[in-house]
Design a protein around this motif. Sequence first.
Motif, mmCIF file in Angstrom:
data_model
loop_
_atom_site.group_PDB
_atom_site.id
_atom_site.type_symbol
_atom_site.label_atom_id
_atom_site.label_comp_id
_atom_site.label_asym_id
_atom_site.label_seq_id
_atom_site.Cartn_x
_atom_site.Cartn_y
_atom_site.Cartn_z
ATOM 1 N N ASP A 1 0.833 -1.203 0.000
ATOM 2 C CA ASP A 1 0.000 0.000 0.000
ATOM 3 C C ASP A 1 0.869 1.256 0.000
ATOM 4 N N MET A 2 2.000 1.185 0.702
ATOM 5 C CA MET A 2 2.915 2.321 0.736
ATOM 6 C C MET A 2 3.461 2.629 -0.650
ATOM 7 N N VAL A 3 3.879 1.595 -1.388
ATOM 8 C CA VAL A 3 4.432 1.797 -2.727
ATOM 9 C C VAL A 3 3.354 2.270 -3.690
ATOM 10 N N VAL A 4 2.165 1.694 -3.609
ATOM 11 C CA VAL A 4 1.063 2.127 -4.480
ATOM 12 C C VAL A 4 0.778 3.611 -4.269
ATOM 13 N N SER A 5 0.722 4.023 -3.009
ATOM 14 C CA SER A 5 0.489 5.437 -2.699
ATOM 15 C C SER A 5 1.623 6.310 -3.228
ATOM 16 N N LEU A 6 2.856 5.828 -3.096
ATOM 17 C CA LEU A 6 4.018 6.577 -3.576
ATOM 18 C C LEU A 6 3.972 6.736 -5.091
ATOM 19 N N VAL A 7 3.652 5.667 -5.798
ATOM 20 C CA VAL A 7 3.552 5.732 -7.267
ATOM 21 C C VAL A 7 2.473 6.728 -7.684
ATOM 22 N N ARG A 8 1.340 6.672 -7.015
ATOM 23 C CA ARG A 8 0.243 7.584 -7.373
ATOM 24 C C ARG A 8 0.604 9.031 -7.067
ATOM 25 N N ASN A 9 1.318 9.264 -5.973
ATOM 26 C CA ASN A 9 1.721 10.636 -5.642
ATOM 27 C C ASN A 9 2.706 11.184 -6.671
ATOM 28 N N VAL A 10 3.637 10.339 -7.113
ATOM 29 C CA VAL A 10 4.581 10.779 -8.146
ATOM 30 C C VAL A 10 3.841 11.076 -9.441
ATOM 31 N N SER A 11 2.887 10.214 -9.779
ATOM 32 C CA SER A 11 2.086 10.434 -10.981
ATOM 33 C C SER A 11 1.337 11.764 -10.898
ATOM 34 N N GLU A 12 0.805 12.064 -9.718
ATOM 35 C CA GLU A 12 0.070 13.311 -9.522
ATOM 36 C C GLU A 12 1.015 14.512 -9.649
ATOM 37 N N LYS A 13 2.208 14.398 -9.070
ATOM 38 C CA LYS A 13 3.175 15.498 -9.142
ATOM 39 C C LYS A 13 3.641 15.753 -10.573
ATOM 40 N N MET A 14 3.601 14.724 -11.427
ATOM 41 C CA MET A 14 4.096 14.858 -12.792
ATOM 42 C C MET A 14 3.073 15.454 -13.746
ATOM 43 N N LYS A 15 1.848 15.665 -13.271
ATOM 44 C CA LYS A 15 0.821 16.222 -14.147
ATOM 45 C C LYS A 15 1.248 17.589 -14.679
ATOM 46 N N GLY A 16 1.182 17.736 -15.983
ATOM 47 C CA GLY A 16 1.518 19.000 -16.617
ATOM 48 C C GLY A 16 2.990 19.166 -16.926
ATOM 49 N N PHE A 17 3.819 18.189 -16.513
ATOM 50 C CA PHE A 17 5.254 18.273 -16.766
ATOM 51 C C PHE A 17 5.676 17.200 -17.768
ATOM 52 N N SER A 18 6.795 17.444 -18.408
ATOM 53 C CA SER A 18 7.322 16.511 -19.390
ATOM 54 C C SER A 18 8.073 15.387 -18.693
ATOM 55 N N ARG A 19 7.617 14.159 -18.873
ATOM 56 C CA ARG A 19 8.310 13.021 -18.279
ATOM 57 C C ARG A 19 9.698 12.875 -18.895
ATOM 58 N N GLN A 20 9.784 13.023 -20.198
ATOM 59 C CA GLN A 20 11.066 12.857 -20.880
ATOM 60 C C GLN A 20 12.105 13.858 -20.374
ATOM 61 N N GLU A 21 11.706 15.126 -20.271
ATOM 62 C CA GLU A 21 12.643 16.145 -19.793
ATOM 63 C C GLU A 21 12.986 15.928 -18.327
ATOM 64 N N THR A 22 11.994 15.507 -17.535
ATOM 65 C CA THR A 22 12.225 15.307 -16.102
ATOM 66 C C THR A 22 13.148 14.122 -15.861
ATOM 67 N N VAL A 23 12.941 13.041 -16.603
ATOM 68 C CA VAL A 23 13.835 11.876 -16.476
ATOM 69 C C VAL A 23 15.268 12.277 -16.818
ATOM 70 N N ALA A 24 15.439 13.026 -17.901
ATOM 71 C CA ALA A 24 16.783 13.477 -18.291
ATOM 72 C C ALA A 24 17.405 14.350 -17.203
ATOM 73 N N TYR A 25 16.576 15.173 -16.556
ATOM 74 C CA TYR A 25 17.056 16.064 -15.494
ATOM 75 C C TYR A 25 17.608 15.266 -14.317
ATOM 76 N N TYR A 26 16.871 14.244 -13.872
ATOM 77 C CA TYR A 26 17.323 13.477 -12.706
ATOM 78 C C TYR A 26 18.453 12.508 -13.062
ATOM 79 N N LYS A 27 18.515 12.071 -14.294
ATOM 80 C CA LYS A 27 19.675 11.285 -14.723
ATOM 81 C C LYS A 27 20.929 12.153 -14.705
ATOM 82 N N ASP A 28 20.769 13.426 -15.046
ATOM 83 C CA ASP A 28 21.908 14.336 -15.007
ATOM 84 C C ASP A 28 22.345 14.584 -13.568
#
Length: 554
Positions: free
Chosen positions: A371-398
């Motif tokens: 339940d903790m992981v499910v909630s965490l995944v959903r919260n990340v999904s909610e935080k990503m609304k309106g943002f570019s996943r591709q650009e964000t992934v590249a940012y954190y890889k950097d």
Amino acid sequence: MRKLFISFSLLLCLLVWISSPALAQTYSYTLPKETVDVYWNSDGTLSLDYTYIFTNDPSGPTIEYVDLGLPNNNFSINDISASINGNPVYDISTSGFQGEGCCGVAIGLGQYSVPPGSSGTFQAHVSNITGVLDTDTEDSSYASAVFAPNYFGGKIHGNTDVIVTFHLPPGVKPEEPKWHPAPSGFPETPVTATDSEGRIIYEWENQNANGHTFYLFGASFPKSYVPADAIVKIEPTTPSGSSGLSNFISSALLPILCIGGFIAIVVSGISSSRNRKLSYLPPKISIEGHGIKRGLTAVEAAILLEEPLDKIMTMILFSTIKKEAAEVVTRDPLEVKVSDPLPEGVQSYEKDFLEAFKTKDPVVRRKAMRDMVVSLVRNVSEKMKGFSRQETVAYYKDITKRAWEQVEAAATPEVKSAKYEEVMEWTMLDKNYNDRTEDVFRHTPVFIPTWWGHYDPTFGKVGTSAGAPISTGGSHSVPGADFAASMAAGVQTFSSKAVGSITDFTSSITQVTNPPPKPSTSTYRSSGGGGHSCACACACACAGCACACAGGGR
């Protein structure tokens, strides 16, 4: 079995191609790039945008025509336009079509023909094709939309960067559609985004594909987004102009190919399902917005990057220990002591994580962790609304890349160890974290962080394993290779004690956060074109395919 089936199919396709009466002219060329945008429209029609880049061989004849195979005969010449290198061409006819199959057009390039040794960018637009949607056989409330891009015969050679993009009907919501299994070589999960009109798109790309192979793509969506009369029963067809050897292959050997194809599809589906169980992010997190989502914690970034859950849970454990919110008391049986009260700065998912360890019942703990992981995944999904996943992934890889660079640039072992402790959570986002840790500290000792004793209860005791830390205070060290081994073993040990099989645990999460698309035998209905390799295209007829064995390039 799969390789044998493919090789046998290609051999039969070659025999059909040799016996074809349509070999009026044999071109010799490469196709560096092919893109096709497939629009499933709100009126139930299909529109296509093709772009091909042809490079004619120096010894090849001038490319004067392009044969474009189409799904069926439900189109009008008036709804087709084409150009070469930006120059419109108007010689478009069905009578001149030399591709194998029932349906298609020949497009003459005229004065813009591609001479030997030259390249040309060919574009074609086709609209208002009807009769292309069938009922999803596993869910009668869904329409099945399947398409096979046009492909070519002749002496085409070399790799082709193939990009196929489905544009679903306007209004379809991110959680509603489902994609079908992709052809071999293409990603099992398409890139999911929205186009300029706000329509959901699925995009598949294979840079090592080719222009002479039959590739089948599919998706399903609720029937409510198209008129009821747009859903038709698509019947299988056979290639036109076939005789002799071609007829023998179609009537006698196609059932064998179909059985082989079915087995290959089942094997591919099992593999796809297995890999999908480890992909826990919901598709809607890939709906592209704009800009980078900054401010994610290392754990949240790990969720976005879909790092293995055993690594993510260990990251959470390290974080809570460093914050003095938890302490591992024993590893077998696993017991974690939770601080009371909790210190400031503890994240909500860390609180849920610690709450799970307040029970000693492994079944209850496993459910709480899930339940903790499910909630965490959903919260990340909610935080990503309106943002570019591709650009964000590249940012954190950097960020991960720069974290390692800071560790590697440290001048002394003491500074290197201190910097590593500071950025450890970010270095763990590296896909090759274990090997990278060993490489970085191969020839230098690691000075143990002050909190390590709260992570390893055997710490400093007689009989400590070779890879375990031996002292606190940051003044004692262990060999870097031993430290790396200790870290890798710690991840595996902690996860197995906390949740058991990590694969089963991840699967239990994906069932909630990323349930698989419902399979459908309609998945294998062809709505596309084909090439001179007609037997390959029509091998799917026994699965109910509307085989449009068509092609171009001559």
